[in-house]
Design a protein around this motif. Structure first.
Motif, PDB file in Angstrom:
ATOM      1  N   UNK A 131       0.806  -1.226   0.000  1.00 31.10           N
ATOM      2  CA  UNK A 131       0.000   0.000   0.000  1.00 31.10           C
ATOM      3  C   UNK A 131       0.833   1.268   0.000  1.00 31.10           C
ATOM      4  N   UNK A 132       2.158   1.117  -0.054  1.00 32.81           N
ATOM      5  CA  UNK A 132       3.034   2.279  -0.071  1.00 32.81           C
ATOM      6  C   UNK A 132       2.986   2.939  -1.444  1.00 32.81           C
ATOM      7  N   UNK A 133       2.752   4.240  -1.450  1.00 35.53           N
ATOM      8  CA  UNK A 133       2.682   4.944  -2.736  1.00 35.53           C
ATOM      9  C   UNK A 133       4.080   5.138  -3.315  1.00 35.53           C
ATOM     10  N   UNK A 134       4.149   5.197  -4.636  1.00 41.94           N
ATOM     11  CA  UNK A 134       5.412   5.441  -5.317  1.00 41.94           C
ATOM     12  C   UNK A 134       5.719   6.926  -5.299  1.00 41.94           C
ATOM     13  N   UNK A 135       6.899   7.286  -4.844  1.00 47.03           N
ATOM     14  CA  UNK A 135       7.318   8.679  -4.896  1.00 47.03           C
ATOM     15  C   UNK A 135       7.525   9.086  -6.354  1.00 47.03           C
ATOM     16  N   UNK A 136       7.011  10.240  -6.714  1.00 48.19           N
ATOM     17  CA  UNK A 136       7.099  10.674  -8.107  1.00 48.19           C
ATOM     18  C   UNK A 136       7.938  11.941  -8.241  1.00 48.19           C
ATOM     19  N   UNK A 137       8.275  12.247  -9.496  1.00 47.20           N
ATOM     20  CA  UNK A 137       8.938  13.500  -9.816  1.00 47.20           C
ATOM     21  C   UNK A 137       8.175  14.153 -10.968  1.00 47.20           C
ATOM     22  N   UNK A 138       8.252  15.470 -11.035  1.00 46.02           N
ATOM     23  CA  UNK A 138       7.591  16.185 -12.114  1.00 46.02           C
ATOM     24  C   UNK A 138       8.295  17.503 -12.384  1.00 46.02           C
ATOM     25  N   UNK A 139       7.814  18.188 -13.409  1.00 42.72           N
ATOM     26  CA  UNK A 139       8.464  19.410 -13.882  1.00 42.72           C
ATOM     27  C   UNK A 139       7.507  20.594 -13.787  1.00 42.72           C
ATOM     28  N   UNK A 140       8.001  21.703 -13.261  1.00 45.58           N
ATOM     29  CA  UNK A 140       7.283  22.981 -13.311  1.00 45.58           C
ATOM     30  C   UNK A 140       8.014  23.855 -14.312  1.00 45.58           C
ATOM     31  N   UNK A 141       7.309  24.307 -15.344  1.00 49.32           N
ATOM     32  CA  UNK A 141       7.975  25.019 -16.424  1.00 49.32           C
ATOM     33  C   UNK A 141       7.293  26.350 -16.736  1.00 49.32           C
ATOM     34  N   UNK A 142       7.599  26.904 -17.892  1.00 51.11           N
ATOM     35  CA  UNK A 142       7.118  28.250 -18.242  1.00 51.11           C
ATOM     36  C   UNK A 142       5.812  28.179 -19.034  1.00 51.11           C
ATOM     37  N   UNK A 143       5.880  28.267 -20.389  1.00 54.90           N
ATOM     38  CA  UNK A 143       4.676  28.355 -21.189  1.00 54.90           C
ATOM     39  C   UNK A 143       4.060  27.018 -21.554  1.00 54.90           C
ATOM     40  N   UNK A 144       2.829  27.079 -22.089  1.00 52.95           N
ATOM     41  CA  UNK A 144       2.042  25.891 -22.432  1.00 52.95           C
ATOM     42  C   UNK A 144       2.755  24.995 -23.439  1.00 52.95           C
ATOM     43  N   UNK A 145       3.506  25.576 -24.377  1.00 55.20           N
ATOM     44  CA  UNK A 145       4.207  24.790 -25.395  1.00 55.20           C
ATOM     45  C   UNK A 145       5.046  23.680 -24.771  1.00 55.20           C
ATOM     46  N   UNK A 146       5.647  23.970 -23.624  1.00 55.35           N
ATOM     47  CA  UNK A 146       6.609  23.046 -23.038  1.00 55.35           C
ATOM     48  C   UNK A 146       5.969  21.822 -22.416  1.00 55.35           C
ATOM     49  N   UNK A 147       4.674  21.864 -22.132  1.00 56.27           N
ATOM     50  CA  UNK A 147       4.051  20.704 -21.492  1.00 56.27           C
ATOM     51  C   UNK A 147       4.200  19.448 -22.351  1.00 56.27           C
ATOM     52  N   UNK A 148       3.791  19.522 -23.609  1.00 59.49           N
ATOM     53  CA  UNK A 148       3.911  18.363 -24.488  1.00 59.49           C
ATOM     54  C   UNK A 148       5.360  18.117 -24.900  1.00 59.49           C
ATOM     55  N   UNK A 149       6.091  19.208 -25.169  1.00 54.95           N
ATOM     56  CA  UNK A 149       7.485  19.085 -25.595  1.00 54.95           C
ATOM     57  C   UNK A 149       8.311  18.336 -24.555  1.00 54.95           C
ATOM     58  N   UNK A 150       8.171  18.703 -23.298  1.00 49.86           N
ATOM     59  CA  UNK A 150       8.975  18.076 -22.245  1.00 49.86           C
ATOM     60  C   UNK A 150       8.465  16.685 -21.896  1.00 49.86           C
ATOM     61  N   UNK A 151       7.159  16.480 -22.006  1.00 49.27           N
ATOM     62  CA  UNK A 151       6.611  15.143 -21.788  1.00 49.27           C
ATOM     63  C   UNK A 151       7.157  14.178 -22.833  1.00 49.27           C
ATOM     64  N   UNK A 152       7.135  14.593 -24.089  1.00 48.93           N
ATOM     65  CA  UNK A 152       7.688  13.764 -25.162  1.00 48.93           C
ATOM     66  C   UNK A 152       9.192  13.574 -24.978  1.00 48.93           C
ATOM     67  N   UNK A 153       9.865  14.635 -24.543  1.00 50.38           N
ATOM     68  CA  UNK A 153      11.307  14.550 -24.332  1.00 50.38           C
ATOM     69  C   UNK A 153      11.670  13.574 -23.228  1.00 50.38           C
ATOM     70  N   UNK A 154      10.883  13.569 -22.154  1.00 50.83           N
ATOM     71  CA  UNK A 154      11.139  12.628 -21.061  1.00 50.83           C
ATOM     72  C   UNK A 154      10.966  11.195 -21.544  1.00 50.83           C
ATOM     73  N   UNK A 155       9.922  10.961 -22.360  1.00 52.23           N
ATOM     74  CA  UNK A 155       9.686   9.624 -22.897  1.00 52.23           C
ATOM     75  C   UNK A 155      10.863   9.171 -23.753  1.00 52.23           C
ATOM     76  N   UNK A 156      11.330  10.060 -24.623  1.00 55.99           N
ATOM     77  CA  UNK A 156      12.446   9.708 -25.515  1.00 55.99           C
ATOM     78  C   UNK A 156      13.718   9.459 -24.719  1.00 55.99           C
ATOM     79  N   UNK A 157      13.991  10.297 -23.747  1.00 57.52           N
ATOM     80  CA  UNK A 157      15.221  10.162 -22.976  1.00 57.52           C
ATOM     81  C   UNK A 157      15.225   8.876 -22.159  1.00 57.52           C
ATOM     82  N   UNK A 158      14.058   8.508 -21.630  1.00 55.79           N
ATOM     83  CA  UNK A 158      13.967   7.309 -20.795  1.00 55.79           C
ATOM     84  C   UNK A 158      13.775   6.039 -21.619  1.00 55.79           C
ATOM     85  N   UNK A 159      13.688   6.206 -22.960  1.00 55.74           N
ATOM     86  CA  UNK A 159      13.593   5.047 -23.834  1.00 55.74           C
ATOM     87  C   UNK A 159      12.212   4.444 -23.914  1.00 55.74           C
ATOM     88  N   UNK A 160      11.173   5.263 -23.653  1.00 58.96           N
ATOM     89  CA  UNK A 160       9.798   4.776 -23.721  1.00 58.96           C
ATOM     90  C   UNK A 160       9.138   5.264 -25.001  1.00 58.96           C
TER      91      UNK A 160
END
Length: 266
Positions: A131-160
């Motif tokens: 029942x222990x929750x997984x500790x997560x990490x996330x990003x706080x950024x500037x404009x709306x453009x970066x939400x998808x850009x950084x999400x896609x970038x995280x996927x590519x960098x992590x090999x997903x």
């Protein structure tokens, strides 16, 4: 002189043309108490580069301007590592790596360095029972453009493929501001309100253990994020949240990467 004492020469490359942002980045790195062996230099893109990188067009333009003026041979001879100080999947990380292939110069960006750092700060596996929750990490950024850009970038960098696909990734939350706003573009009161709002959005998403500051211009604003964490999680739990400045993460990561290469390759 031991391996750990040998000089590591790092060039911090700001791909936008804002000298004030370069200064802020340099101050952020120097504030962490650099080892005497780390020698820091900075580069600011020429005036033709955007003053603030806010979208895909700015990424392309800044890349073209820097590559048109950057002395690759000088870099190969005078630096051990280059840190691209733009929180994005910046093409310069790949382009400079290509041009410096075959040399001993390491190249990374503050985005990539932040992801590595965030993952090392969180527990590797859940503990304490099912029942222990997984500790997560996330990003706080500037404009709306970066939400998808950084999400896609995280996927590519992590090999997903098809998304980050990680129970540890809490997502990207934007302030609606741009990088230049953090250096005099808007009032400190607006910055504080917008940054706290985005941070609380992230903190509401899951059991966040690490917040990545998704803009080089946010350097020095950790206390605003810390305040939001205390408001959301309480004093004790809020103080345990890691807040990662990509510039600091990048400097530390490259310092160790160069030393590791010397240890395992030379």
């Amino acid at each position: 002189m031991t391996l750990q004492q040998a000089t590591v020469r790092v060039l911090v490359l700001n791909p936008n043309s804002s000298t004030s942002m370069t200064h802020g980045v340099e101050e952020a790195i120097r504030s962490i108490g650099l080892p005497k062996s780390l020698q820091l230099s900075t580069y600011t893109a020429p005036a033709e580069s955007p003053a603030s990188i806010n979208d895909g067009g700015d990424l392309e333009n800044s890349t073209a301007v820097v590559l048109g003026s950057f002395d690759i041979e000088h870099a190969a001879q005078n630096y051990d590592a280059i840190l691209v100080a733009c929180f994005s999947v910046h093409p310069l990380v790949t382009e400079l790596s290509k041009r410096l292939a075959g040399t001993k110069v390491h190249v990374t960006g503050i985005f990539e360095a932040s992801l590595v750092t965030a993952l090392t700060l969180l527990p590797a596996y859940p503990f304490g029972g099912p029942n222990t929750s997984t500790k997560t990490w996330g990003i706080v950024t500037t404009g709306k453009f970066w939400e998808q850009h950084l999400t896609d970038g995280a996927a590519a960098f992590l090999g997903h493929q098809g998304g980050p696909q990680s129970s540890k990734f809490a997502g990207v939350y934007s302030t609606g501001l741009d990088a230049g706003d953090f250096h005099g573009g808007v009032s400190p009161e607006v910055i504080r309100a917008k940054l706290k709002e985005a941070t609380k959005g992230l903190l509401n998403s899951s059991d966040v253990g690490c917040i990545v500051m998704g803009c080089a211009g946010m350097a020095g604003l950790e206390e605003i994020i810390r305040e939001a964490a205390r408001d959301q999680y309480g004093e004790e739990a809020g103080n345990r949240v890691f807040i990662v400045d990509g510039v600091k993460a990048g400097a530390g990561l490259l310092d160790q990467a160069v030393k590791n290469a010397r240890l395992f390759q030379e």
